[in-house]
Design an enzyme around this catalytic site. Structure first.
Site, PDB file in Angstrom:
ATOM      1  CG  HIS A  60      -1.950   1.039   1.258  1.00  0.00           C
ATOM      2  ND1 HIS A  60      -3.049   0.962   2.095  1.00  0.00           N
ATOM      3  CD2 HIS A  60      -2.104   2.194   0.575  1.00  0.00           C
ATOM      4  CE1 HIS A  60      -3.814   2.030   1.914  1.00  0.00           C
ATOM      5  NE2 HIS A  60      -3.249   2.799   0.992  1.00  0.00           N
ATOM      6  CG  HIS A  62      -0.904   6.602  -2.084  1.00  0.00           C
ATOM      7  ND1 HIS A  62      -2.129   6.613  -2.728  1.00  0.00           N
ATOM      8  CD2 HIS A  62      -1.125   6.003  -0.881  1.00  0.00           C
ATOM      9  CE1 HIS A  62      -3.044   6.052  -1.957  1.00  0.00           C
ATOM     10  NE2 HIS A  62      -2.459   5.667  -0.825  1.00  0.00           N
ATOM     11  NE  ARG A  64       1.006  11.481  -2.764  1.00  0.00           N
ATOM     12  CZ  ARG A  64      -0.155  11.371  -2.140  1.00  0.00           C
ATOM     13  NH1 ARG A  64      -1.215  10.907  -2.805  1.00  0.00           N
ATOM     14  NH2 ARG A  64      -0.285  11.730  -0.885  1.00  0.00           N
ATOM     15  CG  ASP A 305      -1.788   4.954   3.478  1.00  0.00           C
ATOM     16  OD1 ASP A 305      -1.785   5.096   2.230  1.00  0.00           O
ATOM     17  OD2 ASP A 305      -2.557   5.587   4.218  1.00  0.00           O
ATOM     18  CG  HIS A 309       0.583  15.457   0.967  1.00  0.00           C
ATOM     19  ND1 HIS A 309      -0.282  15.550  -0.094  1.00  0.00           N
ATOM     20  CD2 HIS A 309       0.062  14.512   1.799  1.00  0.00           C
ATOM     21  CE1 HIS A 309      -1.290  14.717   0.085  1.00  0.00           C
ATOM     22  NE2 HIS A 309      -1.114  14.075   1.229  1.00  0.00           N
TER      23      HIS A 309
END
Length: 444
Positions: A60, A62, A64, A305, A309
């Site tokens: 899991h 990201h 991006r 996860d 950002h």
């Protein structure tokens, strides 16, 4: 003759550990031989006093890429993964655009190109247009992801009927459907009742009731459609109880994340935006219940996860706590935080391998080549030195997020080396050589 021979280490698999020398040829584990047994190799690696683990498979994350590369991209995210001992990253489909069509999935595969430092498996999203599924299946993504709350309408399956219809569309397919448990009705109702924008309002909008109902709905729908599902990160006592009581009715697995095993909602007061994510952090009682479930082998997979950002995005001022971009980095710290659980005595090294290597590889269709140290498997290997401690530090993080919520934590072991398909890619915390990762697809 072997290409490489890793000598005198203790080999750790999910079913236990034992001494053995690992012979590698053509990127695979060719043999595990008795310690000291005569063998020839072009390169010999001394692992005396060390543990040798299979590379982690993070189910899991990201990365991006495409569209959100100011937050992370294939290169920076897999760099972080490599330094953290994650040799296979399973990338979620929530980029820009979301990976909802065969064309978007193919483009994403091509985009990774020679830019990935570890192997990457791509996940596709189930959209409301279920006619897109057959062509996506042809490209063998490692999973399909289905969302039940807090996403754009095109990807929202807010009712039991909608979830069941989506699972029916995947019936009989050799795939896995990841389901993020939530309840849109509770999210909507709570937001209408409390518009204060406080941390408390954010917590109330995503209570354990919503998680538990999402878990129950996913399991019942899976049982009725005979679908294979994976329930995404759970973190509440009620969610754990619901999972424990109902998990036997369907072909299902469940995950949680390190942050949910260590932090509580009280930590928002000190770390604030850096810890803000969904599901929200919960009470000490919830953390205790989750840790107890982990220790009792009720949690199948621990994943990061990883959802970074840009620093300026986290640092900006927002009208409401809920508006802060949700997510935090985690690829580089998955292994160290799991080792903290080993240090705490909650799990042992074989448990770490079970939850972070073998189970995710098997569940997501990579189980014949990833997740264990055995003849014929990819030689994705970690050399872990328990004689040297390590410190998790913001300054060492290579994700574009630029921080870790685990800054300053000490771990009683250090990752000395990482091998991807038999080639050394990390030595003493630094990348070695060019990007060598490949896109991996689900085994038929």
């Amino acid at each position: 003759m072997f290409d490489t021979l890793i000598r005198d280490g203790t080999v750790v698999n999910a079913d236990g550990l034992g001494r053995g020398d690992i012979g590698i040829a053509a990127g695979k584990v060719a043999a595990i031989i008795a310690p000291g047994e005569a063998a020839e190799a072009r390169t010999v690696v001394d692992a005396s006093g060390c543990f040798v683990l299979p590379g982690l498979v993070d189910a899991h994350a990201h990365l991006r890429d495409p569209g959100l590369t100011h937050k992370e991209d294939f290169s920076s995210g897999t760099h972080a993964a490599a330094l953290g001992g994650v040799t296979t990253v399973l990338d979620m489909p929530t980029d820009e655009p979301w990976t909802a069509t065969a064309e978007q999935l193919a483009d994403k595969m091509a985009l990774a190109g020679n830019r990935i430092h570890v192997d990457v498996g791509l996940q596709a999203v189930v959209s409301r247009d279920l006619s897109l599924i057959p062509r996506l299946l042809d490209l063998a993504p490692v999973s399909f992801e289905l969302f039940t709350a807090d996403v754009p309408d095109a990807f929202l399956f807010a009712t039991l009927d909608a979830v069941a219809e989506a699972l029916k569309a995947l019936a009989g397919a050799e795939t896995l459907i990841g389901i993020s448990p939530g309840d849109q009705s509770i999210l909507t109702g709570s937001s209408e009742r409390d518009r204060s924008g406080t941390i408390a309002a954010f917590l109330d909008s995503r209570p354990s009731l919503a998680e538990a109902n999402g878990i129950a709905r996913a399991l019942v729908a899976a049982a009725s459609t005979e679908a294979r599902i994976h329930v995404r990160q759970i973190n509440s006592e009620l969610g754990v109880e619901t999972w424990t009581r109902l998990r036997g009715i369907a072909d299902a697995s469940v995950e949680t994340t390190p942050q949910n095993l260590f932090f509580t909602a009280g930590d928002y007061e000190t770390q604030g935006a850096n810890l803000k994510a969904s599901p929200p952090l919960r009470s000490p009682q919830d953390v205790d219940a989750l840790r107890a479930a982990l220790g009792a082998s009720l949690i199948d997979i621990v994943a990061s996860d990883h959802a970074p950002h840009a620093p300026n995005e986290k640092a900006a001022r927002y009208a409401a706590f809920a508006d802060i971009p949700g997510g935090m980095p985690g690829l580089q710290t998955l292994l160290p935080t799991m080792l903290r659980l080993v240090d705490d005595g909650l799990i042992a090294l074989p448990d770490l391998v079970r939850m972070c290597s073998r189970n995710p590889a098997e569940r997501f269709g990579l189980g014949r080549r990833k997740g264990r140290i055995a003849a014929g498997y990819d030689a994705d290997l970690l050399i872990l030195d328990p004689r040297r401690s390590g410190i998790i530090a913001n300054a060492e993080q290579v994700s574009r997020a630029g921080y870790t919520p685990f800054d300053g934590w000490t771990v009683k072991a250090r990752l000395a080396g990482v091998f991807l398909r038999g080639r050394e890619i990390v030595r003493e915390g630094r990348l070695v050589g060019p990007a060598q990762g490949k896109i991996v697809t689900r085994e038929s």
